[in-house]
Design an enzyme around this catalytic site. Structure first.
Site, PDB file in Angstrom:
ATOM      1  N   SER A   1      -2.100   2.017  -7.020  1.00  0.00           N
ATOM      2  CA  SER A   1      -0.845   1.317  -7.300  1.00  0.00           C
ATOM      3  C   SER A   1      -0.687   1.219  -8.795  1.00  0.00           C
ATOM      4  CB  SER A   1      -0.846  -0.082  -6.684  1.00  0.00           C
ATOM      5  OG  SER A   1       0.320  -0.775  -7.076  1.00  0.00           O
TER       6      SER A   1
ATOM      7  N   ASN B   1       1.529  -1.036  -9.950  1.00  0.00           N
ATOM      8  CA  ASN B   1       2.052  -2.391 -10.111  1.00  0.00           C
ATOM      9  C   ASN B   1       0.847  -3.325 -10.267  1.00  0.00           C
ATOM     10  OD1 ASN B   1       2.778  -5.064  -9.445  1.00  0.00           O
ATOM     11  ND2 ASN B   1       4.536  -4.380  -8.248  1.00  0.00           N
ATOM     12  N   ALA B   2       0.635  -3.846 -11.485  1.00  0.00           N
ATOM     13  CA  ALA B   2      -0.583  -4.602 -11.785  1.00  0.00           C
ATOM     14  C   ALA B   2      -0.752  -5.807 -10.867  1.00  0.00           C
ATOM     15  CB  ALA B   2      -0.568  -5.050 -13.245  1.00  0.00           C
TER      16      ALA B   2
ATOM     17  N   LYS C   1       0.583  -6.252  -7.796  1.00  0.00           N
ATOM     18  CA  LYS C   1       0.277  -5.787  -6.441  1.00  0.00           C
ATOM     19  C   LYS C   1      -1.176  -5.315  -6.365  1.00  0.00           C
ATOM     20  CE  LYS C   1       2.902  -2.559  -4.187  1.00  0.00           C
ATOM     21  NZ  LYS C   1       3.181  -1.160  -3.765  1.00  0.00           N
TER      22      LYS C   1
ATOM     23  N   ASP D   1       2.936   0.730   0.387  1.00  0.00           N
ATOM     24  CA  ASP D   1       4.362   0.784   0.059  1.00  0.00           C
ATOM     25  C   ASP D   1       5.010  -0.384   0.769  1.00  0.00           C
ATOM     26  OD1 ASP D   1       6.357   2.395  -1.471  1.00  0.00           O
ATOM     27  OD2 ASP D   1       7.404   2.267   0.454  1.00  0.00           O
ATOM     28  N   SER D   2       5.817  -1.115   0.024  1.00  0.00           N
ATOM     29  CA  SER D   2       6.296  -2.383   0.563  1.00  0.00           C
ATOM     30  C   SER D   2       7.695  -2.685   0.074  1.00  0.00           C
ATOM     31  CB  SER D   2       5.327  -3.496   0.155  1.00  0.00           C
ATOM     32  OG  SER D   2       5.010  -3.388  -1.216  1.00  0.00           O
TER      33      SER D   2
HETATM   34  O1  LIG Z   1       4.303   1.991  -5.844  1.00  0.00           O
HETATM   35  P1  LIG Z   1       3.323   1.112  -6.558  1.00  0.00           P
HETATM   36  O2  LIG Z   1       2.736   1.754  -7.786  1.00  0.00           O
HETATM   37  O3  LIG Z   1       2.256   0.548  -5.667  1.00  0.00           O
HETATM   38  O4  LIG Z   1       4.104  -0.206  -7.115  1.00  0.00           O
HETATM   39  P2  LIG Z   1       5.652  -0.589  -6.882  1.00  0.00           P
HETATM   40  O5  LIG Z   1       5.923  -1.899  -7.553  1.00  0.00           O
HETATM   41  O6  LIG Z   1       6.523   0.579  -7.247  1.00  0.00           O
HETATM   42  O7  LIG Z   1       5.664  -0.871  -5.338  1.00  0.00           O
HETATM   43  P3  LIG Z   1       6.581  -0.267  -4.186  1.00  0.00           P
HETATM   44  O8  LIG Z   1       7.039   1.094  -4.525  1.00  0.00           O
HETATM   45  O9  LIG Z   1       5.789  -0.464  -2.914  1.00  0.00           O
HETATM   46  O10 LIG Z   1       7.818  -1.257  -4.193  1.00  0.00           O
HETATM   47  C1  LIG Z   1       7.651  -2.535  -3.679  1.00  0.00           C
HETATM   48  C2  LIG Z   1       8.668  -3.496  -4.234  1.00  0.00           C
HETATM   49  O11 LIG Z   1       8.949  -4.455  -3.187  1.00  0.00           O
HETATM   50  C3  LIG Z   1       8.814  -5.758  -3.651  1.00  0.00           C
HETATM   51  N1  LIG Z   1       7.635  -6.400  -3.034  1.00  0.00           N
HETATM   52  C4  LIG Z   1       6.649  -5.792  -2.304  1.00  0.00           C
HETATM   53  N2  LIG Z   1       5.709  -6.667  -1.961  1.00  0.00           N
HETATM   54  C5  LIG Z   1       6.075  -7.846  -2.480  1.00  0.00           C
HETATM   55  C6  LIG Z   1       5.494  -9.130  -2.491  1.00  0.00           C
HETATM   56  O12 LIG Z   1       4.315  -9.373  -1.934  1.00  0.00           O
HETATM   57  N3  LIG Z   1       6.143 -10.103  -3.117  1.00  0.00           N
HETATM   58  C7  LIG Z   1       7.313  -9.882  -3.721  1.00  0.00           C
HETATM   59  N4  LIG Z   1       7.920  -8.703  -3.785  1.00  0.00           N
HETATM   60  C8  LIG Z   1       7.316  -7.686  -3.167  1.00  0.00           C
HETATM   61  C9  LIG Z   1       8.644  -5.695  -5.152  1.00  0.00           C
HETATM   62  O13 LIG Z   1       9.900  -5.826  -5.744  1.00  0.00           O
HETATM   63  C10 LIG Z   1       8.101  -4.286  -5.399  1.00  0.00           C
HETATM   64  O14 LIG Z   1       8.516  -3.776  -6.627  1.00  0.00           O
HETATM   65 MG   LIG Z   2       6.440   2.325  -6.182  1.00  0.00          MG
END
Ligand SMILES: O=P(O)(O)OP(=O)(O)OP(=O)(O)OC[C@H]1O[C@@H](n2cnc3c(O)ncnc32)[C@H](O)[C@@H]1O
Ligand SMILES: [Mg+2]
Length: 203
Positions: free
Chosen positions: A10, A12-13, A15, A75-76
């Site tokens: 990931s 996203n630091a 996450k 992915d979330s």
């Molecule tokens: O793909 P990676 O590198 O893991 O990091 P990313 O931030 O791009 O992650 P995603 O593509 O999975 O996008 C998920 C988005 O959904 C939201 N999200 C996911 N999980 C969350 C959580 O636990 N709390 C709040 N927002 C969340 C948040 O805005 C994320 O940027």
């Molecule tokens: Mg992403």
């Protein structure tokens, strides 16, 4: 036997911190977690899948193929009932700028301004995938239901946490402590489903 290295993919630091925390809490023995910044850079495909599962698998597959290590990826996003399930897989770039949490949250609140309380239901979704080089792939899904608040509250977590009020005691996800969030969250649930497959890596 030396520990099996598991890449946690990931960018996203915040996450990433959650992924590591939940995996550590699962107490899976014999696995050393490795971050993307500890391996040589490799090309990462854009997240173009139509589903969380597709995107999670693609991230895990890329990581495993590039490093030769088993790789776990998440992915979330958030699915809002009044928006017919959007932002969904577009959650990270809902306002146009990737990962701009404040802008994404502000846009969502503006879109829902006239939506009454009884129709503000939403759910976080996490798909977590495990890919083993040249081998097995698995993907699981966790969900966390709640409602979209009218104003952001709380400092913890990331993304949409300040405007998401999970079913429970009325606090936003950003007002929960880290372990409280993990116990209930979409990501915590998904990763715990993946635990047997992770433990099997050491067998
Ligand atoms: O793909 P990676 O590198 O893991 O990091 P990313 O931030 O791009 O992650 P995603 O593509 O999975 O996008 C998920 C988005 O959904 C939201 N999200 C996911 N999980 C969350 C959580 O636990 N709390 C709040 N927002 C969340 C948040 O805005 C994320 O940027
Ligand atoms: Mg992403």
């Amino acid at each position: 036997m030396p520990d099996v290295k598991l890449l946690v993919a990931s960018r996203n630091a915040k996450k990433l911190r959650e992924l590591r925390r939940v995996l550590d809490a699962e107490g899976i023995s014999g696995i050393e977690l490795v971050g993307l910044n500890e391996v040589p850079e490799f090309p990462e495909a854009p997240e173009t899948g139509a589903t969380f599962e597709e995107n999670a698998l693609a991230k895990a597959r890329d990581g495993a193929a590039a490093t030769g290590m088993p790789c776990v990826a998440d992915d979330s996003g958030i699915e809002v009932d009044a928006l017919n399930g959007m932002p969904g897989v577009l959650s990270a770039r809902w306002s146009g700028a990737h990962g701009d949490d404040d802008a994404n949250t502000a846009l969502l609140l503006a879109q829902l301004r006239d939506v009454p309380d009884e129709r503000r239901g939403a759910g976080f979704v996490s798909a977590c995938a495990l890919a083993v080089p040249g081998g097995d792939e698995s993907v699981v899904r966790g969900e966390w239901r709640g409602v979209i608040a009218r104003t952001p509250l709380g400092e913890n977590g990331f993304g949409y946490d300040p405007v998401f009020v999970p079913e429970g005691d009325g606090r936003s996800a950003a007002e929960l402590g880290p372990e409280e969030k993990d116990a209930a969250s979409h990501r915590g649930r998904a990763l715990r489903l993946l635990a047997p497959a992770l433990q099997a890596l050491t067998k």
